[in-house]
Enzyme design. Structure first.
Site, mmCIF file in Angstrom:
data_model
loop_
_atom_site.group_PDB
_atom_site.id
_atom_site.type_symbol
_atom_site.label_atom_id
_atom_site.label_comp_id
_atom_site.label_asym_id
_atom_site.label_seq_id
_atom_site.Cartn_x
_atom_site.Cartn_y
_atom_site.Cartn_z
ATOM 1 N N ASN A 210 0.840 -1.188 0.000
ATOM 2 C CA ASN A 210 0.000 0.000 0.000
ATOM 3 C C ASN A 210 0.872 1.233 0.000
ATOM 4 O O ASN A 210 1.994 1.232 0.505
ATOM 5 C CB ASN A 210 -0.959 0.015 1.192
ATOM 6 C CG ASN A 210 -0.352 0.694 2.405
ATOM 7 O OD1 ASN A 210 -0.355 1.935 2.498
ATOM 8 N ND2 ASN A 210 0.188 -0.094 3.317
ATOM 9 N N LEU B 108 -0.802 8.246 4.375
ATOM 10 C CA LEU B 108 -1.319 8.927 5.570
ATOM 11 C C LEU B 108 -2.475 9.877 5.289
ATOM 12 O O LEU B 108 -2.590 10.925 5.923
ATOM 13 C CB LEU B 108 -0.196 9.684 6.289
ATOM 14 C CG LEU B 108 0.804 8.831 7.064
ATOM 15 C CD1 LEU B 108 1.909 9.718 7.648
ATOM 16 C CD2 LEU B 108 0.126 8.062 8.198
ATOM 17 N N ASN C 163 4.343 7.371 15.303
ATOM 18 C CA ASN C 163 4.665 6.683 14.054
ATOM 19 C C ASN C 163 5.937 7.271 13.458
ATOM 20 O O ASN C 163 5.902 8.334 12.841
ATOM 21 C CB ASN C 163 3.467 6.837 13.099
ATOM 22 C CG ASN C 163 3.648 6.087 11.803
ATOM 23 O OD1 ASN C 163 4.726 5.570 11.512
ATOM 24 N ND2 ASN C 163 2.607 6.042 11.014
ATOM 25 N N CYS D 111 6.305 5.343 8.812
ATOM 26 C CA CYS D 111 5.500 5.260 7.593
ATOM 27 C C CYS D 111 6.415 5.346 6.375
ATOM 28 O O CYS D 111 7.159 6.316 6.223
ATOM 29 C CB CYS D 111 4.463 6.379 7.526
ATOM 30 S SG CYS D 111 3.552 6.340 5.960
ATOM 31 N N ILE E 248 6.119 -4.764 13.517
ATOM 32 C CA ILE E 248 6.820 -3.929 12.577
ATOM 33 C C ILE E 248 5.833 -3.124 11.722
ATOM 34 O O ILE E 248 4.710 -3.586 11.481
ATOM 35 C CB ILE E 248 7.709 -4.779 11.615
ATOM 36 C CG1 ILE E 248 6.880 -5.824 10.878
ATOM 37 C CG2 ILE E 248 8.834 -5.423 12.355
ATOM 38 C CD1 ILE E 248 7.643 -6.630 9.819
ATOM 39 N N GLY F 18 0.882 -8.317 5.326
ATOM 40 C CA GLY F 18 0.229 -9.603 5.070
ATOM 41 C C GLY F 18 1.104 -10.762 5.510
ATOM 42 O O GLY F 18 2.233 -10.575 5.985
ATOM 43 N N GLY G 48 2.509 -7.629 12.111
ATOM 44 C CA GLY G 48 3.115 -7.944 10.831
ATOM 45 C C GLY G 48 2.641 -9.305 10.373
ATOM 46 O O GLY G 48 3.195 -10.326 10.780
ATOM 47 N N GLY G 49 1.571 -9.341 9.593
ATOM 48 C CA GLY G 49 1.121 -10.577 8.966
ATOM 49 C C GLY G 49 0.331 -11.526 9.840
ATOM 50 O O GLY G 49 0.063 -12.658 9.426
#
Lengths: 308, 256
Positions: A69, A73, A126, A129, A190, A216, A242-243
């Site tokens: 993606n 933001l 954050n 990003c 993460i 994912g 994370g996934g």
């Protein structure tokens, strides 16, 4: 029924499952599927000082066992968050984490100050990003920058402060230690891994931003490894993500050292994923006769150099 | 309104043209709420992202919807292997559908290729006051002509290579039609150049126009902000999202 309650830096969560920032908006859309009170908490969409438009589309690309993606933001800004989103979330009986994503250190300070006295239970800073030119991962890629922004925000807020780390660094434990030294109460990790896909017919990247963040199931083993390393490097609690797509994944992440977990991309495949993960964790704990989910945190038994 | 996600049985599967499949799915919760132009988000076993597919038909009495989909890549190829009696994982109905005027008004719809199915429900609402202009590459790709006629609509068919119907594009046939008729509303779904041309013609004639857009999508419900499209609303330009604000937009609001 196992006891699913956890605490992260003194902040209570009724269960360890938290939708991750960016995957769940401010919760409104998913309240149409199930009551948000089923969740331990929510990590809200990353919020900047002013409204942010985000990147040009396409912003989404599918990958083997995951997705990229480059939303960038897009958000309504901190004032709109406090005025329109927070009052709604306050009525939903779940722990509220505001994700602070300022473009500059000064913006991060101002956003944190604006959150003082609000119903937000915890700030997630954050510094990771990958899809914005200013702030974001630029803050999180060296221990010095990560320390500086953490120190600045620490001085601006009395709320528990969690710092969200980027995996796109040489040594994530160095960043984690740097933010711990400047007063972070917890770290979350993460964020997405920087990636790219190209349409071979047009020779154009699929994302208009050229690159984007990979999430994912594809990133899950990387996340488990980094959570394990960081949990062994710092004393403050770690929130793992994370996934994660199942209760077993969540248990594994907690065994690696996570005190709570966040769920992101799995929600796109199954909007009920966070709720199912809560149920699956409970069933697993019951099956094993474990009374409290806290008992499994960091209990991985790593192999020693002697093979034992 | 609540969203529904569940596994629903496929009652019927038909192969309409090469690589194009027509599924009738029994999903009373979705059928009772759905309006033409909305979509369902379909889970594909083995893939991270769902596939948004527009609803082609809604039968409230029987509790079914019709989904016409084309094999576009590996994900839709997996979906095309689903058979009658098997279950399909849907979230729906999602998004904002077509504005339907009184059935006594006159409506014209222009659709290209796999952009044609979402128009069936909208045009069927107008019965014999509806006209649909559809365009396909070639005779072998033509779909849904009998369905439009059964709904009472006038169906004008174009093919790029002239192997069936008029030789030419939807936009040419629409331009010709607008020389002699002034519908109350125009709907369009299909490739971006077609949408741009239809929107321009409607603007020139001062006719209301709604277009259905497509964008790479993740959540499907307006949370992740992935499927952005540029719009102007109340004079302010910004990003709207195809899944929640669309897929159907007033053509005047979209920056094409």
């Amino acid at each position: 029924m196992a006891d699913l309650r956890v605490e992260v830096a003194g902040v209570p969560f009724k269960n360890p499952v938290i939708p991750a920032s960016g995957a769940f908006g401010f919760g409104r859309e998913y309240e149409k599927f199930y009551p948000l009170s089923k969740l331990g908490g929510i990590s809200c969409k990353g919020t900047t000082l002013f409204l942010k438009d985000g990147n040009l589309p396409p912003r989404i690309a599918e990958t083997p066992s995951g997705m990229l993606n480059s939303v960038g933001l897009q958000n309504p800004g901190i004032d709109a968050f406090i005025e329109h989103e927070l009052p709604y979330l306050q009525t939903k009986d779940l722990t509220i984490i505001a994700n602070v994503a300022g473009s500059t250190v000064e913006d991060c300070i101002t956003i944190a100050q604006k959150l003082e006295g609000t119903a937000v239970d915890m700030i997630e800073l954050n510094i990771s990003c990958p899809n914005v030119k200013e702030g974001g991962a630029a803050f999180g890629s060296t221990p010095q920058m990560a320390a500086a922004v953490t120190k600045a925000v620490r001085g601006a807020t009395s709320k528990p402060l969690m710092v969200k780390l980027s995996p796109n660094v040489t040594d994530i434990t160095a960043i984690a230690r740097a933010v711990e030294a400047e007063g972070a109460d917890a770290v979350s990790l993460i964020n997405t891994l920087l990636g790219m896909r190209i349409d071979i017919n047009t020779r154009r990247p699929i994302l208009k931003n050229n690159t984007g963040g990979l999430s994912g199931p594809a990133v899950f083993p990387v996340a488990v490894r980094m959570v394990w390393q960081v949990a062994n490097a710092v004393k403050i609690p770690v929130v793992g993500m994370g996934g994660i797509a199942s209760g077993r994944d969540a248990i594994e992440m907690m065994m690696a050292g996570a005190s709570a977990i966040q769920v992101g991309a799995a929600i796109f495949a199954d909007p009920y994923a966070p709720v199912k993960i809560v149920d699956e964790m409970n069933a697993w704990l019951d099956e094993k006769g474990i009374g409290s989910v806290k008992e499994i945190v960091g209990t991985v038994k790593p192999w020693g150099p002697d093979g034992q | 309104m609540a969203y529904t996600q569940s596994l629903y049985p496929i009652l019927r599967k038909q192969n309409l043209a090469r690589g194009i499949y027509d599924y009738t799915v029994h999903c009373p919760e979705i059928a009772s709420e759905a309006v033409p132009g909305q979509f369902v988000h379909i889970r594909v076993p083995g893939f991270q992202l769902r596939r948004p597919i527009s609803i082609c038909g809604i039968n409230r009495q029987v509790g079914t919807i019709r989904l016409v989909m084309e094999i576009r890549g590996a994900g839709t190829e997996v979906l095309s292997r689903l058979n009658e009696g098997e279950l399909i994982d849907l979230i729906g109905p999602l998004g904002h559908g077509f504005t339907l005027l009184s059935p006594h008004k006159k409506a014209v719809a222009g659709g290209g290729g796999i952009g044609v199915p979402p128009l069936l429900g909208a045009i069927a609402h107008y019965g014999e006051n509806g006209t649909v202009i559809t365009g396909f590459r070639s005779a072998s790709a033509v779909i849904l002509q009998d369905d439009f006629k059964a709904a009472g609509a006038r169906a004008i068919l174009c093919t790029d290579d002239g192997t069936m119907g008029e030789h030419g594009f939807v936009t040419g046939a629409l331009q010709k039609l607008l020389e002699t008729e002034t519908p109350d509303i125009i709907y369009a779904c299909g490739p971006m150049p077609m949408l741009k041309a239809v929107a321009a013609m409607a603007a020139e004639k001062g006719i209301e126009c709604e277009i259905s857009l497509e964008e790479r999508m993740a959540c499907g419900v307006g949370a992740c902000l992935g499927c952005a499209c540029r719009t102007i609303k109340n004079g302010v330009e910004g990003f709207s999202h195809v899944c929640k604000d669309g897929p159907v937009f007033n053509s005047k609001e979209v920056v094409l």
